[in-house]
Enzyme design. Structure first.
Site, mmCIF file in Angstrom:
data_model
loop_
_atom_site.group_PDB
_atom_site.id
_atom_site.type_symbol
_atom_site.label_atom_id
_atom_site.label_comp_id
_atom_site.label_asym_id
_atom_site.label_seq_id
_atom_site.Cartn_x
_atom_site.Cartn_y
_atom_site.Cartn_z
ATOM 1 N N GLU A 181 -4.119 8.154 7.389
ATOM 2 C CA GLU A 181 -5.048 7.214 6.757
ATOM 3 C C GLU A 181 -5.352 6.059 7.724
ATOM 4 O OE1 GLU A 181 -3.672 5.657 3.010
ATOM 5 O OE2 GLU A 181 -5.588 4.674 2.571
ATOM 6 N N GLU A 219 2.144 1.817 -3.428
ATOM 7 C CA GLU A 219 1.058 2.382 -4.253
ATOM 8 C C GLU A 219 1.031 3.906 -4.111
ATOM 9 O OE1 GLU A 219 -2.904 3.889 -3.243
ATOM 10 O OE2 GLU A 219 -3.102 1.746 -2.773
ATOM 11 N N HIS A 220 1.078 4.394 -2.867
ATOM 12 C CA HIS A 220 1.091 5.848 -2.647
ATOM 13 C C HIS A 220 2.286 6.491 -3.336
ATOM 14 C CE1 HIS A 220 -1.664 7.244 0.767
ATOM 15 N NE2 HIS A 220 -2.082 6.032 0.487
ATOM 16 N N HIS A 250 0.827 -1.207 0.000
ATOM 17 C CA HIS A 250 0.000 0.000 0.000
ATOM 18 C C HIS A 250 0.866 1.263 0.000
ATOM 19 C CE1 HIS A 250 -2.091 3.151 2.439
ATOM 20 N NE2 HIS A 250 -3.023 2.957 1.535
#
Lengths: 426, 431
Positions: free
Chosen positions: B142, B70-71, B67
């Protein structure tokens, strides 16, 4: 060619909106009932559609009603409530497969129209009151629904902002009603309100899909006829504001939720409305916007930082999730960026980018049946007649000066912060 | 380029596997304004133990790194890619799941430019110590956002109950602690291992001309050089077939309790048609037992044990799978007991009529047709299916092959108390 063509017909007590398009594998029907929202009617309006959708004369139990829908190739049927400015809007939605894509040729659209008429006009009553058990069950569920806003802290903080900001305006009411009013609703009182709503609400039926317009209109005409009416209108909901309110509330949570409300003093369809859309886009509507860049990318304060418009009420709402210790820094950045908008401190590139993504967003919304209906329904709410093509053109024509003019009208009203237990003390 | 025609659905799918190994699918959708494209790698949060292509030993990476990666792919030396997509009138996004990382855009203009931007930004990693550090603050927020979300906590709670060792139990975003260990070198190592075109799939759906699109993609890919890569070796711990924990309760700052009932998949190692049929059959069974038209649903609703948040779903990937059932409830213990009784009674008695099965299959077909209105659904689900050697467009025909005997067999294998578990969120006591 127009982006979309909407054929609107005056029917008996309602308007029928037909949108013919070949792009879906289903047909969608949306029934809308709209009335000015107030403390007396909101809880009744929040309960009514859920009672209607749970049974009818012909389908006296939920299991029977739902089995019938399953047999129609899993027709989807649900209700939805919304506030549009100072109006309360009930929507009842049916989506049914287009038999063209099935090996079976049952006329599913006709059956869906008949089903909707059954739900709306043949409810499970004794002629005087709704079925008592159904009303009691739905009252229980309604209370849970009203309370559930507390459990989702992002929704809760937005709800609280509006509640504080619009304290003495009908808009502060929860779309799901007032919990203290639920218990006292009787099956008789609800039935009485049902008759009132059917006779007085502004009614609209949208049907979108691969349809034969004449045939569809005649099926609808056969199933739905109500007395004619002049729909009730509300005021513009504009208020004068005084000093900026700052409200903090403490709860046991991990992340602070910051919600800031501005009054735009601009409503849907007014000359400054399209510049306002572009303004909102440059300011906080997208991932290239000032809020995203400055709150998130440059300062790592948040995962989300965005703004959105309440078009029929004239509000702009900013929301962000931050560490409580960063409250002042985040508020300062959000205010500074609004000042930048007012001073015209944005580039031609930001303007061009924003126009491009707004147009894209609008066209994409038109790719979904529900999205198309919601966009067209703005005109019903505002009593305007703005086509999607006009919308696109007006966004495109917006100049820097138009945006500065719109920005000059925007006023900060309320800063609301839901903060973790230990924070807030600086 | 090959074409596959799905006559009843009136869809035509174009497919080509490029020399570098990339699979490209194009589904023309006339009448739509928007084109939606996803560029997906078969790499998700569970892939945390693997052998990098240039090494001969396994490495373990911190939780949440897929993840995080991905960012970070969105940031480049000359700014972030969102800006470029907006200039081209597109909206871009990405998501990481247990098994996939997908990058996507949608746009109603400049489709070919946007497609090149998508391919180029995913295929040009740019990580520095400084940008990696900066991202830690954003992702920490997040994670905090999800920490406050009771539905999210509930979902991970039940998975953690079901699985003892399998990395599916790890939160996709990781923890604030685990992401603090991530370095740029680790990101490059993961990138090299999992972002080879041979491990990726490009799906484009919208009002496009397939020939033009494929030419553009081929041309773009031909300009880049990729070394031949051997098959990726991933390592997963052994996992028992029973649920790891039978029950857990967490207190949160909520008004209404929540309860999820979970069932751990038995032997989740099918692929292709076999997996598709299993997944669909279990969902049909759950629908017959708990769908809105079932007697059970009506009874639970009338007793006030469930409301409109109640839902259920079975999903499987290679190596893990689970059914989850539940929602908000005023009495989580009672709801848990009732669901258990419904499932065990069904397993025992197996009273299902052909009529009921037929109705449920019809309903599922209708839902599938409705889902095909959505380009997002088509691209994302097609990719998920393809990574498991299944074909999304087989759903309708395979639904048609489900027989009562299949449902009986599912009851015997799947509805076993040893694999049941429950997770509850209850209001914190006021102090």
């Amino acid at each position: 060619m127009a982006v979309i063509s909407e054929n609107v017909r005056d029917m008996k007590g309602y308007k029928l909106h037909l949108i013919n398009t070949g792009k879906y594998k289903t047909n969608t029907l949306v029934w809308k009932m709209k009335a000015p929202i107030n403390a007396e009617n909101v809880t009744l309006r929040a309960l009514l559609p859920y009672v209607l959708q749970s049974s009818s004369k012909k389908y006296p139990s939920t299991a029977l009603l739902r089995s019938y829908l399953d047999d129609l190739y899993g027709a989807v049927f649900y209700v939805d409530l919304a506030k549009k400015g100072e109006y309360h809007v009930i929507s009842m939605i049916i989506e049914v497969a287009n038999e063209k894509f099935l090996t079976d040729s049952t006329p599913l659209l006709k059956k869906a129209v008949e089903f909707l008429a059954e739900i709306l006009t043949n409810p499970n009553t004794d002629g005087n009151a709704f079925n008592r058990e159904t009303v009691e069950q739905e009252k229980r569920t309604l209370k849970q629904r009203i309370q559930s806003v507390f459990d989702d802290k992002m929704k809760y903080s937005n709800f609280r902002l509006i509640e504080e900001m619009c304290k003495d305006e009908p808009y502060a009411l929860n779309v799901h009603g007032r919990i203290e009013d639920v218990d006292s609703i009787t099956p008789e009182a609800l039935y009485e309100y049902y008759q009132q709503a059917i006779n007085e609400d502004e009614l609209d039926l949208y049907i979108i899909g691969d349809i034969d317009e004449e045939e569809t209109a005649s099926i609808v005409d056969e199933e739905f006829h109500f007395q004619s009416r002049t729909p009730k209108k509300t005021g513009t909901g504009r208020v004068k504001i005084g000093e900026v309110q700052e409200i903090q509330e403490v709860q046991d949570i991990r992340q602070g939720k910051l919600n800031i409300g501005f009054r735009t003093n601009i409503l849907y369809g007014e000359p400054d409305y399209f510049p306002l859309q572009v303004l909102n886009g440059i300011y906080g509507g997208f991932s290239h916007s000032k809020l995203f860049i400055n709150v998130r990318e440059k300062n790592s304060l948040a995962y989300y930082a965005a703004s959105r418009l309440e078009s029929h009420k004239g509000l702009m709402i900013v929301m962000s999730g931050i560490d409580s210790k960063n409250y002042q820094q985040a508020v300062d950045i959000i205010k500074e960026q609004m000042e930048a908008m007012k001073k015209g401190d944005f580039s031609d590139e930001e303007l061009a980018q924003t126009k491009a993504v707004i147009k894209n967003q609008l066209l994409e919304t038109m790719d979904t049946a529900r999205g198309t209906i919601e966009i067209l329904y703005h005109n019903v709410v505002a009593g305007k007649n703005i086509s999607v093509d006009e919308w696109l053109t007006r966004v495109d024509e917006t100049t820097k000066e138009d945006i500065e003019k719109a920005a000059a009208k925007i006023q900060l009203d309320t800063i609301y912060f839901l903060t973790g237990a230990e924070a807030g003390k600086q | 380029m090959k074409t596959i025609n799905f006559e009843q659905l009136q869809e035509e799918l174009y497919y080509e596997k490029l020399p570098n190994g990339l699979s490209v699918y194009i589904l023309p959708k006339n009448g739509f304004n928007k084109t939606y494209a996803t560029f997906t790698t078969k790499y998700g949060s569970i892939d945390n133990h693997f052998m990098p292509p240039d090494k001969d030993e396994f490495i373990k990476v911190p939780d949440g790194i897929a993840h995080f990666l991905e960012h970070k792919l969105f940031e480049k030396e000359d700014g972030d890619v969102f800006q470029q997509f907006s200039r081209q009138g597109a909206s871009a996004n990405a998501f990481t799941s247990f098994t996939r990382t997908a990058y996507l855009f949608s746009s109603t203009s400049n489709v070919e430019e946007n497609l090149e931007t998508l391919l180029d930004f995913v295929q040009t990693p740019y990580f520095t110590e400084q940008t990696v550090e900066k991202e830690k603050g954003i992702i920490a927020q997040e994670i905090r956002m999800y920490d406050d979300n009771p539905d999210w906590r509930l979902y991970y709670g039940i998975i953690e109950n079901l699985y003892e060792n399998h990395p599916v139990k790890i939160d996709i975003a990781g923890t604030v602690e685990s992401i603090s260990q991530i370095t740029k070198d680790m990101l490059y190592e993961c990138y090299k291992t999992f972002y080879h075109p041979g491990n990726m799939l490009l799906f484009i759906v919208g009002p496009v001309e397939p020939e033009k699109i494929i030419a553009r993609v081929k041309n773009n890919q031909a300009k880049k050089s990729f070394q031949q890569q051997p098959e990726i070796i991933r390592k997963f711990p052994t996992e028992k077939s029973e649920a790891h924990e039978k029950k857990k309760v967490t207190a949160m700052n909520v008004n209404t309790p929540k309860c999820l009932f979970g069932i751990k998949a038995l032997d989740p190692y099918q692929k292709g048609q076999e997996m598709l049929k299993k997944e669909l059959s279990i969902n049909v069974l759950l629908d017959m037992l708990l769908g809105k038209s079932s007697q059970n649903y009506e009874t639970l609703y009338n007793e006030g044990l469930i409301d409109d948040t109640f839902s259920f779903d079975y999903t499987q990937e290679y190596g893990f799978g689970f059914a989850i059932i539940g929602g908000d409830t005023k009495a989580p213990d009672l709801l848990e007991k009732r669901i258990r009784d419904i499932l065990l009674t069904a397993a025992e008695n197996k009273i299902f009529s052909d009529r009921e099965l037929e109705r449920t299959v019809k309903k599922r077909i209708g839902f599938f047709l409705r889902a095909l209105n959505s380009p997002e659904f088509i691209a994302n689900q097609f990719t998920r299916y393809a990574f498991n050697d299944m074909n999304l467009f087989d759903v309708v025909p395979v639904l048609g092959t489900i027989k009562i005997e299949d449902i009986h067999q599912i009851c015997d294998e799947f509805l076993n108390e040893d694999r049941f578990s429950a997770f509850q969120i209850v209001p914190k006591q006021a102090n």
